[in-house]
Design a protein around this motif. Sequence first.
Motif, PDB file in Angstrom:
ATOM      1  N   LEU A   1       0.987   3.689   2.961  1.00  0.00           N
ATOM      2  CA  LEU A   1       1.683   3.352   4.198  1.00  0.00           C
ATOM      3  C   LEU A   1       3.164   3.661   4.022  1.00  0.00           C
ATOM      4  CD1 LEU A   1       0.074  -0.108   5.045  1.00  0.00           C
ATOM      5  CD2 LEU A   1      -0.441   2.102   6.089  1.00  0.00           C
ATOM      6  N   SER A   2       3.712   4.445   4.919  1.00  0.00           N
ATOM      7  CA  SER A   2       5.118   4.843   4.768  1.00  0.00           C
ATOM      8  C   SER A   2       6.044   3.628   4.767  1.00  0.00           C
ATOM      9  CB  SER A   2       5.523   5.832   5.856  1.00  0.00           C
ATOM     10  OG  SER A   2       5.339   5.277   7.135  1.00  0.00           O
ATOM     11  N   SER A   3       5.711   2.594   5.527  1.00  0.00           N
ATOM     12  CA  SER A   3       6.565   1.401   5.554  1.00  0.00           C
ATOM     13  C   SER A   3       6.549   0.683   4.198  1.00  0.00           C
ATOM     14  CB  SER A   3       6.108   0.445   6.654  1.00  0.00           C
ATOM     15  OG  SER A   3       4.758   0.063   6.451  1.00  0.00           O
ATOM     16  N   ASP A   4       5.392   0.592   3.572  1.00  0.00           N
ATOM     17  CA  ASP A   4       5.311  -0.047   2.254  1.00  0.00           C
ATOM     18  C   ASP A   4       5.922   0.840   1.176  1.00  0.00           C
ATOM     19  OD1 ASP A   4       4.104  -2.212   3.380  1.00  0.00           O
ATOM     20  OD2 ASP A   4       2.150  -1.924   2.436  1.00  0.00           O
TER      21      ASP A   4
ATOM     22  N   ASP B   1       0.847  -1.189   0.000  1.00  0.00           N
ATOM     23  CA  ASP B   1       0.000   0.000   0.000  1.00  0.00           C
ATOM     24  C   ASP B   1       0.885   1.242   0.000  1.00  0.00           C
ATOM     25  OD1 ASP B   1      -1.735   2.085   0.535  1.00  0.00           O
ATOM     26  OD2 ASP B   1      -2.842   0.997   2.082  1.00  0.00           O
TER      27      ASP B   1
END
Length: 75
Positions: free
Chosen positions: A52-55, A49
């Motif tokens: 989402l900053s992590s993705d 996604d």
Amino acid sequence: MKFRKAFGELSEILDEFPVIALVGARQCGKTTTAKMVGETLNKPVLYPDSELSSDLAKLNEAGLFLKEHKTSLWS
């Protein structure tokens, strides 16, 4: 339903390329389409996604991200 047309095109593309990206506006069916194609073709699907900053960080290093999942995607 538009899925039938999209499925045919995606199926043909996946015969030639192991990875495709579905991009588009929010809430237009990208994840649903990816899941349906994966289930129909019995293939694993990853759907990070970009909100989402992590993705998003993973997608900035797409080569490494795909390498991490190489075993599950191309086994």
